[in-house]
Design a protein around this motif. Structure first.
Motif, PDB file in Angstrom:
ATOM      1  N   TRP A 142      -8.296 -25.414-100.841  1.00  0.00           N
ATOM      2  CA  TRP A 142      -8.924 -26.690-100.462  1.00  0.00           C
ATOM      3  C   TRP A 142      -9.491 -27.443-101.661  1.00  0.00           C
ATOM      4  O   TRP A 142      -9.968 -28.561-101.517  1.00  0.00           O
ATOM      5  N   ARG A 143      -9.408 -26.838-102.845  1.00  0.00           N
ATOM      6  CA  ARG A 143      -9.775 -27.552-104.068  1.00  0.00           C
ATOM      7  C   ARG A 143      -8.503 -28.183-104.626  1.00  0.00           C
ATOM      8  O   ARG A 143      -7.551 -27.477-104.976  1.00  0.00           O
ATOM      9  N   PRO A 144      -8.432 -29.505-104.710  1.00  0.00           N
ATOM     10  CA  PRO A 144      -7.181 -30.163-105.099  1.00  0.00           C
ATOM     11  C   PRO A 144      -6.707 -29.836-106.504  1.00  0.00           C
ATOM     12  O   PRO A 144      -5.523 -30.008-106.817  1.00  0.00           O
ATOM     13  N   ASP A 145      -7.618 -29.353-107.363  1.00  0.00           N
ATOM     14  CA  ASP A 145      -7.241 -29.072-108.746  1.00  0.00           C
ATOM     15  C   ASP A 145      -6.899 -27.606-108.992  1.00  0.00           C
ATOM     16  O   ASP A 145      -6.663 -27.211-110.134  1.00  0.00           O
ATOM     17  N   SER A 146      -6.845 -26.776-107.946  1.00  0.00           N
ATOM     18  CA  SER A 146      -6.547 -25.362-108.147  1.00  0.00           C
ATOM     19  C   SER A 146      -5.044 -25.142-108.323  1.00  0.00           C
ATOM     20  O   SER A 146      -4.214 -25.977-107.938  1.00  0.00           O
ATOM     21  N   GLN A 147      -4.698 -24.001-108.895  1.00  0.00           N
ATOM     22  CA  GLN A 147      -3.280 -23.685-109.079  1.00  0.00           C
ATOM     23  C   GLN A 147      -2.566 -23.506-107.743  1.00  0.00           C
ATOM     24  O   GLN A 147      -1.401 -23.902-107.592  1.00  0.00           O
ATOM     25  N   ILE A 148      -3.233 -22.936-106.768  1.00  0.00           N
ATOM     26  CA  ILE A 148      -2.606 -22.761-105.456  1.00  0.00           C
ATOM     27  C   ILE A 148      -2.384 -24.111-104.776  1.00  0.00           C
ATOM     28  O   ILE A 148      -1.350 -24.324-104.127  1.00  0.00           O
ATOM     29  N   SER A 149      -3.311 -25.042-104.927  1.00  0.00           N
ATOM     30  CA  SER A 149      -3.098 -26.386-104.379  1.00  0.00           C
ATOM     31  C   SER A 149      -1.884 -27.049-105.027  1.00  0.00           C
ATOM     32  O   SER A 149      -1.109 -27.746-104.359  1.00  0.00           O
ATOM     33  N   GLU A 150      -1.700 -26.816-106.311  1.00  0.00           N
ATOM     34  CA  GLU A 150      -0.535 -27.364-107.008  1.00  0.00           C
ATOM     35  C   GLU A 150       0.759 -26.750-106.467  1.00  0.00           C
ATOM     36  O   GLU A 150       1.766 -27.453-106.284  1.00  0.00           O
ATOM     37  N   VAL A 151       0.734 -25.455-106.217  1.00  0.00           N
ATOM     38  CA  VAL A 151       1.894 -24.797-105.604  1.00  0.00           C
ATOM     39  C   VAL A 151       2.200 -25.427-104.249  1.00  0.00           C
ATOM     40  O   VAL A 151       3.362 -25.749-103.939  1.00  0.00           O
ATOM     41  N   ASN A 152       1.171 -25.636-103.426  1.00  0.00           N
ATOM     42  CA  ASN A 152       1.370 -26.198-102.085  1.00  0.00           C
ATOM     43  C   ASN A 152       1.864 -27.638-102.133  1.00  0.00           C
ATOM     44  O   ASN A 152       2.714 -28.035-101.321  1.00  0.00           O
ATOM     45  N   LYS A 153       1.371 -28.416-103.094  1.00  0.00           N
ATOM     46  CA  LYS A 153       1.822 -29.814-103.224  1.00  0.00           C
ATOM     47  C   LYS A 153       3.308 -29.895-103.550  1.00  0.00           C
ATOM     48  O   LYS A 153       3.972 -30.874-103.206  1.00  0.00           O
ATOM     49  N   ASN A 154       3.817 -28.870-104.219  1.00  0.00           N
ATOM     50  CA  ASN A 154       5.204 -28.881-104.668  1.00  0.00           C
ATOM     51  C   ASN A 154       6.124 -28.041-103.788  1.00  0.00           C
ATOM     52  O   ASN A 154       7.234 -27.686-104.197  1.00  0.00           O
ATOM     53  N   ALA A 155       5.678 -27.766-102.558  1.00  0.00           N
ATOM     54  CA  ALA A 155       6.520 -27.029-101.616  1.00  0.00           C
ATOM     55  C   ALA A 155       7.812 -27.799-101.366  1.00  0.00           C
ATOM     56  O   ALA A 155       7.797 -29.006-101.077  1.00  0.00           O
ATOM     57  N   GLY A 156       8.931 -27.112-101.510  1.00  0.00           N
ATOM     58  CA  GLY A 156      10.223 -27.741-101.305  1.00  0.00           C
ATOM     59  C   GLY A 156      10.674 -28.628-102.450  1.00  0.00           C
ATOM     60  O   GLY A 156      11.759 -29.233-102.378  1.00  0.00           O
ATOM     61  N   VAL A 157       9.875 -28.712-103.506  1.00  0.00           N
ATOM     62  CA  VAL A 157      10.171 -29.620-104.631  1.00  0.00           C
ATOM     63  C   VAL A 157      10.534 -28.828-105.889  1.00  0.00           C
ATOM     64  O   VAL A 157      11.645 -28.957-106.423  1.00  0.00           O
ATOM     65  N   LYS A 158       9.607 -27.989-106.366  1.00  0.00           N
ATOM     66  CA  LYS A 158       9.861 -27.263-107.610  1.00  0.00           C
ATOM     67  C   LYS A 158       8.922 -26.065-107.730  1.00  0.00           C
ATOM     68  O   LYS A 158       7.844 -26.038-107.115  1.00  0.00           O
ATOM     69  N   PRO A 159       9.307 -25.072-108.541  1.00  0.00           N
ATOM     70  CA  PRO A 159       8.399 -23.965-108.827  1.00  0.00           C
ATOM     71  C   PRO A 159       7.226 -24.442-109.682  1.00  0.00           C
ATOM     72  O   PRO A 159       7.358 -25.392-110.460  1.00  0.00           O
ATOM     73  N   VAL A 160       6.089 -23.776-109.540  1.00  0.00           N
ATOM     74  CA  VAL A 160       4.882 -24.124-110.292  1.00  0.00           C
ATOM     75  C   VAL A 160       4.450 -22.911-111.107  1.00  0.00           C
ATOM     76  O   VAL A 160       4.326 -21.800-110.568  1.00  0.00           O
ATOM     77  N   LYS A 161       4.227 -23.129-112.388  1.00  0.00           N
ATOM     78  CA  LYS A 161       3.761 -22.053-113.260  1.00  0.00           C
ATOM     79  C   LYS A 161       2.280 -21.804-113.013  1.00  0.00           C
ATOM     80  O   LYS A 161       1.491 -22.752-112.939  1.00  0.00           O
ATOM     81  N   VAL A 162       1.907 -20.540-112.879  1.00  0.00           N
ATOM     82  CA  VAL A 162       0.518 -20.160-112.610  1.00  0.00           C
ATOM     83  C   VAL A 162       0.096 -19.077-113.593  1.00  0.00           C
ATOM     84  O   VAL A 162       0.929 -18.460-114.275  1.00  0.00           O
ATOM     85  N   ASP A 163      -1.214 -18.824-113.643  1.00  0.00           N
ATOM     86  CA  ASP A 163      -1.716 -17.716-114.456  1.00  0.00           C
ATOM     87  C   ASP A 163      -1.186 -16.397-113.905  1.00  0.00           C
ATOM     88  O   ASP A 163      -0.951 -16.259-112.695  1.00  0.00           O
ATOM     89  N   ARG A 164      -1.018 -15.416-114.774  1.00  0.00           N
ATOM     90  CA  ARG A 164      -0.529 -14.111-114.344  1.00  0.00           C
ATOM     91  C   ARG A 164      -1.432 -13.507-113.267  1.00  0.00           C
ATOM     92  O   ARG A 164      -0.954 -12.850-112.332  1.00  0.00           O
ATOM     93  N   GLU A 165      -2.722 -13.741-113.357  1.00  0.00           N
ATOM     94  CA  GLU A 165      -3.666 -13.238-112.343  1.00  0.00           C
ATOM     95  C   GLU A 165      -3.330 -13.791-110.965  1.00  0.00           C
ATOM     96  O   GLU A 165      -3.324 -13.055-109.969  1.00  0.00           O
ATOM     97  N   VAL A 166      -3.055 -15.089-110.887  1.00  0.00           N
ATOM     98  CA  VAL A 166      -2.711 -15.727-109.613  1.00  0.00           C
ATOM     99  C   VAL A 166      -1.362 -15.209-109.120  1.00  0.00           C
ATOM    100  O   VAL A 166      -1.172 -14.940-107.923  1.00  0.00           O
TER     101      VAL A 166
END
Length: 331
Positions: free
Chosen positions: A67-91
């Motif tokens: 629910w935080r728009p600037d989080s890495q998971i929010s970025e993944v969700n915004k790009n559903a069906g569009v492209k892969p998103v690079k995240v930290d190894r921890e995530v």
């Protein structure tokens, strides 16, 4: 079923020749209440340690909150069906572990549950059952099989537009575990990180005795059905007795089966005790959806974890390795 720390006070005492204090602080993190308790050599050290745990949990929230728009998971969700998103190894690894649970339970636990339409309401406003078609459509974008991980590039890709992933089930437990690990690495001998009932404990109380954790009787909240004596362990309870609706004389609780879209039934609560709060939450959530028999079969594969189940028929079931006394009559 609620979990509560018993007899928590601000304490000052002496262990050997060294003065000690036991301090507690409650804060709001990840949209929930966290209670952090530290045993340290003095108040300044205890408060510093608590602040370090708070900073660690805030760091995790900034990475994984959906629910935080600037989080890495929010970025993944915004790009559903569009492209892969690079995240930290921890995530990436947290997502990987959640997908492990999804595969293990054939979707009873599903990291992509976040895309589920909220057609069930447990605030008193529901006046009729959703239709079969509404329920079917509510889980149309749920499906862990469509979460694609690329370890070499450390990316997450959601194949379908409208998909979402989230860590509502395991995120707080993970944060509790990370807070404990941070303190242990810094030499803090004892404490508890309680993430709204997802508890990671280590060491012992100021008086040298184990931490006492009470499990509330779901049929009589002023009573405990068991008191756990823990040192370096974790405990989590998933329960359905507080939020539910009644239709046609049948009880529908707030834990939804992500495969069917219907509320899970059969169990009132599932408590899991073991080394990790993250893993314990994955197990307790899965058991609530799988039900008693399949849940017990699941736990047989993981002997490091013990369980206590309560069915809607007021049957109490504990694993052979659940070492704590349990109240025989609940109501």
């Amino acid at each position: 079923m609620k979990i509560k720390l018993l007899s928590l006070l601000i304490l000052v005492g002496c262990i050997g020749a060294q003065a000690q204090v036991q301090l507690h602080r409650a804060v709001t993190l990840m949209g929930s209440r966290f209670d952090i308790t530290i045993v340290a050599v003095d108040s300044a050290k205890a408060n510093q340690s608590i602040s370090e745990v708070v900073s660690e949990i805030d760091r995790i929230e900034r990475l994984i909150s959906d629910w935080r728009p600037d989080s890495q998971i929010s970025e993944v969700n915004k790009n559903a069906g569009v492209k892969p998103v690079k995240v930290d190894r921890e995530v990436f690894e947290l997502t990987q572990r959640s997908l492990y649970f999804s595969n293990l339970t054939k979707g009873a636990f599903d990291i992509s549950y976040a895309a589920m339409d909220k057609i069930w309401r447990f605030d008193g406003s529901m006046k009729q059952m959703p239709s079969d078609e509404e329920i079917k459509q509510s889980v149309a974008n749920v499906g862990y099989q469509n979460v694609v991980l690329d370890s070499a590039n450390c990316t997450i890709f959601l194949r379908k537009v409208g998909m979402k992933i989230g860590f509502g089930a395991t995120g707080k437990g993970y944060a509790a575990d990370k807070g404990r690990a941070l303190m242990q690495a810094k030499g803090v001998k004892a404490g508890i990180v309680n993430a709204s009932g997802d508890m990671s404990t280590w060491g012992s109380q100021l008086n040298g005795k184990p931490w006492l954790i009470g499990l509330t009787n779901p049929f009589a909240e002023e009573e405990n059905i068991s008191v756990l004596k823990l040192n370096t362990e974790a405990v989590v309870t998933s329960g359905s007795y507080e939020k539910f609706v009644m239709f046609g004389g049948k009880r529908y609780a707030h834990i939804i089966n992500p495969v069917t879209g219907y509320p899970a039934s059969g169990l009132i609560s599932a408590t899991v005790v073991g080394p990790s709060a993250e893993q314990a939450n994955g197990f307790s959530t899965s058991i609530m959806v799988l039900g008693k028999d399949a849940g017990i079969d699941l736990m047989k594969q993981f002997p490091a974890y013990a369980y206590l189940l309560i069915t809607d028929q007021v049957e109490v079931i504990k694993s052979p390795n659940f070492k704590f006394k349990v109240k025989k009559r609940l109501k």
